[in-house]
Design a protein around this motif. Sequence first.
Motif, PDB file in Angstrom:
ATOM      1  N   ALA A  38       0.833  -1.203   0.000  1.00 47.04           N
ATOM      2  CA  ALA A  38       0.000   0.000   0.000  1.00 47.04           C
ATOM      3  C   ALA A  38       0.869   1.255   0.000  1.00 47.04           C
ATOM      4  CB  ALA A  38      -0.921  -0.005   1.221  1.00 47.04           C
ATOM      5  N   THR A  39       1.941   1.247   0.811  1.00 49.18           N
ATOM      6  CA  THR A  39       2.842   2.406   0.878  1.00 49.18           C
ATOM      7  C   THR A  39       3.537   2.630  -0.457  1.00 49.18           C
ATOM      8  OG1 THR A  39       3.237   1.847   3.201  1.00 49.18           O
ATOM      9  CG2 THR A  39       4.747   3.434   2.192  1.00 49.18           C
ATOM     10  N   LEU A  40       4.043   1.529  -1.064  1.00 52.58           N
ATOM     11  CA  LEU A  40       4.725   1.650  -2.366  1.00 52.58           C
ATOM     12  C   LEU A  40       3.779   2.174  -3.444  1.00 52.58           C
ATOM     13  CD1 LEU A  40       6.935  -1.570  -2.461  1.00 52.58           C
ATOM     14  CD2 LEU A  40       7.754   0.772  -2.646  1.00 52.58           C
ATOM     15  N   ALA A  41       2.541   1.658  -3.445  1.00 51.21           N
ATOM     16  CA  ALA A  41       1.550   2.110  -4.436  1.00 51.21           C
ATOM     17  C   ALA A  41       1.262   3.598  -4.259  1.00 51.21           C
ATOM     18  CB  ALA A  41       0.273   1.288  -4.310  1.00 51.21           C
ATOM     19  N   ALA A  42       1.125   4.032  -2.994  1.00 56.28           N
ATOM     20  CA  ALA A  42       0.851   5.448  -2.722  1.00 56.28           C
ATOM     21  C   ALA A  42       2.028   6.325  -3.147  1.00 56.28           C
ATOM     22  CB  ALA A  42       0.553   5.636  -1.230  1.00 56.28           C
ATOM     23  N   MET A  43       3.250   5.832  -2.951  1.00 51.24           N
ATOM     24  CA  MET A  43       4.438   6.598  -3.350  1.00 51.24           C
ATOM     25  C   MET A  43       4.532   6.728  -4.874  1.00 51.24           C
ATOM     26  SD  MET A  43       6.097   7.467  -0.565  1.00 51.24           S
ATOM     27  CE  MET A  43       7.846   7.627  -0.737  1.00 51.24           C
ATOM     28  N   THR A  44       4.194   5.630  -5.585  1.00 49.23           N
ATOM     29  CA  THR A  44       4.269   5.688  -7.055  1.00 49.23           C
ATOM     30  C   THR A  44       3.170   6.594  -7.619  1.00 49.23           C
ATOM     31  OG1 THR A  44       2.941   3.668  -7.231  1.00 49.23           O
ATOM     32  CG2 THR A  44       5.339   3.412  -7.345  1.00 49.23           C
ATOM     33  N   ALA A  45       2.057   6.742  -6.862  1.00 56.62           N
ATOM     34  CA  ALA A  45       0.992   7.661  -7.313  1.00 56.62           C
ATOM     35  C   ALA A  45       1.511   9.096  -7.352  1.00 56.62           C
ATOM     36  CB  ALA A  45      -0.212   7.554  -6.389  1.00 56.62           C
ATOM     37  N   LEU A  46       2.508   9.408  -6.511  1.00 59.42           N
ATOM     38  CA  LEU A  46       3.086  10.759  -6.512  1.00 59.42           C
ATOM     39  C   LEU A  46       3.814  11.046  -7.825  1.00 59.42           C
ATOM     40  CD1 LEU A  46       4.507  10.930  -2.878  1.00 59.42           C
ATOM     41  CD2 LEU A  46       2.454  12.021  -3.754  1.00 59.42           C
ATOM     42  N   LEU A  47       4.436  10.014  -8.399  1.00 61.60           N
ATOM     43  CA  LEU A  47       5.117  10.188  -9.692  1.00 61.60           C
ATOM     44  C   LEU A  47       4.109  10.584 -10.770  1.00 61.60           C
ATOM     45  CD1 LEU A  47       7.491   7.078  -9.686  1.00 61.60           C
ATOM     46  CD2 LEU A  47       8.197   9.455  -9.551  1.00 61.60           C
ATOM     47  N   SER A  48       2.975   9.854 -10.792  1.00 66.76           N
ATOM     48  CA  SER A  48       1.932  10.173 -11.764  1.00 66.76           C
ATOM     49  C   SER A  48       1.401  11.580 -11.528  1.00 66.76           C
ATOM     50  CB  SER A  48       0.774   9.178 -11.665  1.00 66.76           C
ATOM     51  OG  SER A  48       1.214   7.873 -11.915  1.00 66.76           O
ATOM     52  N   LEU A  49       1.203  11.913 -10.260  1.00 63.47           N
ATOM     53  CA  LEU A  49       0.660  13.227  -9.922  1.00 63.47           C
ATOM     54  C   LEU A  49       1.583  14.333 -10.418  1.00 63.47           C
ATOM     55  CD1 LEU A  49      -1.637  14.677  -8.470  1.00 63.47           C
ATOM     56  CD2 LEU A  49      -0.294  14.572  -6.375  1.00 63.47           C
ATOM     57  N   TYR A  50       2.897  14.086 -10.395  1.00 62.15           N
ATOM     58  CA  TYR A  50       3.852  15.104 -10.851  1.00 62.15           C
ATOM     59  C   TYR A  50       3.611  15.467 -12.308  1.00 62.15           C
ATOM     60  CZ  TYR A  50       8.086  17.402 -12.363  1.00 62.15           C
ATOM     61  OH  TYR A  50       8.960  18.304 -12.913  1.00 62.15           O
ATOM     62  N   PHE A  51       3.435  14.459 -13.191  1.00 62.99           N
ATOM     63  CA  PHE A  51       3.270  14.851 -14.594  1.00 62.99           C
ATOM     64  C   PHE A  51       1.887  15.406 -14.893  1.00 62.99           C
ATOM     65  CE2 PHE A  51       2.962  10.089 -15.227  1.00 62.99           C
ATOM     66  CZ  PHE A  51       1.681  10.019 -15.762  1.00 62.99           C
ATOM     67  N   TYR A  52       0.883  15.054 -14.079  1.00 61.56           N
ATOM     68  CA  TYR A  52      -0.419  15.720 -14.241  1.00 61.56           C
ATOM     69  C   TYR A  52      -0.304  17.195 -13.832  1.00 61.56           C
ATOM     70  CZ  TYR A  52      -2.454  11.020 -14.585  1.00 61.56           C
ATOM     71  OH  TYR A  52      -2.754   9.744 -14.957  1.00 61.56           O
TER      72      TYR A  52
END
Length: 349
Positions: free
Chosen positions: A279-293
Motif C-alpha cells: 500500500a505504501t509503495l503504491a501510494a508513493m508511485t501515485a506521486l510520480l503520476s501526480l507530478y506529470f499531471y
Amino acid sequence: MNPYVLTILLSSLGLGTVLTFASSHWLLAWMGLEINTLAIIPLMARQYHPRAVEATTKYFLTQATAAAMILFASTTNAWLVGEWNIQQLTHPIAVTTAMLALALKVGLAPVHFWLPEVLQGLDLTTGLILSTWQKLAPFALMLQVAPTVNSSLIVTLGLLSTLVGGWGGLNQTQLRKILAYSSIAHLGWMVLIMQFAPSLTLLSLIMYIIMTSSAFMTLKTNNSLTINALAISWTKAPTLAALAILILLSLGGLPPLSGFMPKWLILQELTKQGLPMSATLAAMTALLSLYFYLRLCYAMTLTIWPNTLAATTPWRLDFTHTTLPLSLVTMLALGLLPLTPAVAALLNL
C-alpha cells in the motif's frame, strides 16, 4: 471511412467483447478477443499515415502474440487437467502463461512497451477506444483467472505497473504518450487489488474509463496533441481549460475529485489484507503520476502570455461537434467522491 464499413467494424468491436464476457469456454473467449483485435485494426490504419500504419502493425503483432499465448495456456490446461472451462484453469504453468498473456493484451508492465508507441500513432478517437473499450474483454478474463494465480505474481505486476506508469510519463511532451503511461499506472492499481477484492477492481476500471474518456474528449475538443498546444488551449475554450485541470487532477487521484475514491478504497483494503508495504509503495508511485499531471496543469495555467512557446494562438471558433458526452463524463469524473460511503456499503467493504 464509409459509414457502412464503420458500422460493421464498431458492431464487431461490441460483438467481440460481449462474446468474451458471455463465454465460459476458452476457445469462445479467444475467438471474442480475436474479433475485437481484427475489428479495431482498420480503424487504427484509416489515417493513411506512416505512424498510423506502424502503430497498427505493432498492435497487431503484440495482440497476435498474446492470443497465441492464451491458446497455448488453455490447450496446456486441457491436456494436463482435462478442462476447457475458464474458471477451471488450475495448472500452474497454464495459469501463469494465461495471466502474462492477458497482461500483454492490456499493456501491464513489464510487457507494456507497445502501448505508448501504439497510442502515439493513433488519432484521439481511436486512442480513446484502445484505452477504454479494448481493456474490458481481457479484464473479464483476468478477473476469472486471478483466484488461481500466485498472489506474488499479481502484486508484482501491479506495483511494477504503477511504478513504470509514473516513471515513464515524467519526461514526455506528447499528450497521447502521457495518457498511455497514465493508463499503465491505473491498470497497475486495478491488478494490485484483483485477488483481494475483485469488486474494487471493477470500480477502479469504471472510474478509469470515465476519467480517461473525459481527458481524451477534452483534448479532442481543444485539438491538443502536445504540451505546447495544451498551453494555448485556454484561448479556444476558457471554461473547458479550467475543467481540464480538474480532470487531470482527478486522474492523479487528488481529493475531493472522483479519482481519489478507488485509490482510497484500494489502499484501505490492502492495509486490511496485511499488505502495508504494498500500500505504501503504491501510494508513493501515485506521486510520480501526480507530478506529470501537475506539469500539464502548470502548462495550462501558468504559461499564459507573454510566453516563449513556439506555437501560434488558435482562433476562438464555434464548436462544430456535440459536447454532451464530454459534459456528462466530466461531471462524473469530478463529482462522485461523496458517493464513496454508498459504494463501500454496496461492495461490502
